[in-house]
Write an enzyme that holds these catalytic residues in place. Sequence first.
Site, PDB file in Angstrom:
ATOM      1  CG  ASP A  62      -0.406  -0.187   2.518  1.00 20.86           C
ATOM      2  OD1 ASP A  62       0.759  -0.948   2.638  1.00 20.86           O
ATOM      3  OD2 ASP A  62      -1.072   0.149   3.627  1.00 20.86           O
ATOM      4  CG  ASP A  63       4.179   1.568   2.588  1.00 29.06           C
ATOM      5  OD1 ASP A  63       4.601   2.335   3.417  1.00 29.06           O
ATOM      6  OD2 ASP A  63       3.620   0.547   3.002  1.00 29.06           O
ATOM      7  CG  HIS A  98      -4.573   0.295   5.371  1.00 27.25           C
ATOM      8  ND1 HIS A  98      -5.937   0.309   5.851  1.00 27.25           N
ATOM      9  CD2 HIS A  98      -4.083  -0.934   5.195  1.00 27.25           C
ATOM     10  CE1 HIS A  98      -5.908  -1.034   6.139  1.00 27.25           C
ATOM     11  NE2 HIS A  98      -5.125  -1.833   5.953  1.00 27.25           N
ATOM     12  CG  ASP A  99       0.423   3.218   3.729  1.00 24.48           C
ATOM     13  OD1 ASP A  99      -0.029   3.410   4.714  1.00 24.48           O
ATOM     14  OD2 ASP A  99       1.400   2.569   3.462  1.00 24.48           O
ATOM     15  CD  GLU A 110      -1.600   1.747  11.987  1.00 25.44           C
ATOM     16  OE1 GLU A 110      -1.294   1.137  10.913  1.00 25.44           O
ATOM     17  OE2 GLU A 110      -1.174   2.463  12.832  1.00 25.44           O
ATOM     18  CG  ASN A 116       1.853   2.374  10.113  1.00 24.57           C
ATOM     19  OD1 ASN A 116       2.567   1.565   9.821  1.00 24.57           O
ATOM     20  ND2 ASN A 116       1.303   3.000   9.120  1.00 24.57           N
TER      21      ASN A 116
END
Length: 314
Positions: free
Chosen positions: A15-16, A242-243, A166, A168
């Site tokens: 996702d990054d 997500h990212d 979460e 991170n």
Amino acid sequence: MPLHKIILDCDPGHDDAMAILLALGNPNIELVAVTTVVGNQTLEKVTHNARAILEFAGAKQIPIAAGCTRPLVRAIQNAAEVHGISGLDGTNLPEPTIPLDKRHAVDLIIDTIKANPPKTITLVPIGGLTNIALAVRKAPEITELVKEVVLMGGGYHTGNRSAVSEFNIAIDPEAAHIVFNEKWPLTMVGLDLTHQARPDDRIMAEIAALKTPISEFVVRSLNYYTAGYRQRSGRSDHAPVHDPCAVAYLIDPSIIDTQKAPVNIELQGALTTGMTVTDFRSQATTDCHTQVATKLDNPKLWAMFIDSLKRLDK
């Protein structure tokens, strides 16, 4: 002229990779630097992946620096069960040749902020917050120089590393505590929002129909990501991506609803360490420097993402 100059602090990660591509392909974003931090995989692996993505997307001119190899206090954790041994399993990007900046990521962050006019650089951390915490400890003056911080992490109701934390945030909660308690404007794009960011079969078909090297990479990457998600969760829908949501908020804030609320990080709870404790009581929002993302226009997100893919392949 781009509306936002950003430093993307990341740990690629499927996702990054999507967040990097969204930033590179959108005319409202100028990606002025990429920094890497231990997280989804070891620092060596995520830095290799970031270099490979930038080079593959034709962005060899963007400075990239490696950062912290471990959290401030705690043992290293990674997400190999999600992103694989390489951090980008299921893909086959060419070996990168793009050189690393000789500076540590913390110094690149500080130098970049100071080299630009005040309030023009936005920090977009989409991994653990170790680099950002050390940057603001080494150079506290950057708090007043940064335009804002828009991060992917946390969740006001939802966790994934534990019931309430979460990934991170959980991998370096002490760093998160530092970052959330600085008085810069901060937007938390957490799991409550990013779990809404799912492609569907139609969107995946639209990406595949572009028939470009970048779109093929995206399809392979998201297919791997979703296959693992389905196996772990027992669900049949596509995995949340997500990212990119943090970058998308800067491109067009109208696609994400936000709510002002104080946020702090639990550091000692036996069951709640890493929780982003969010106080929604109305009286608590006075002079509040933090806000949380609540609702996403998912079709608009994916239209924006596909537009970036088209621009990158022109």
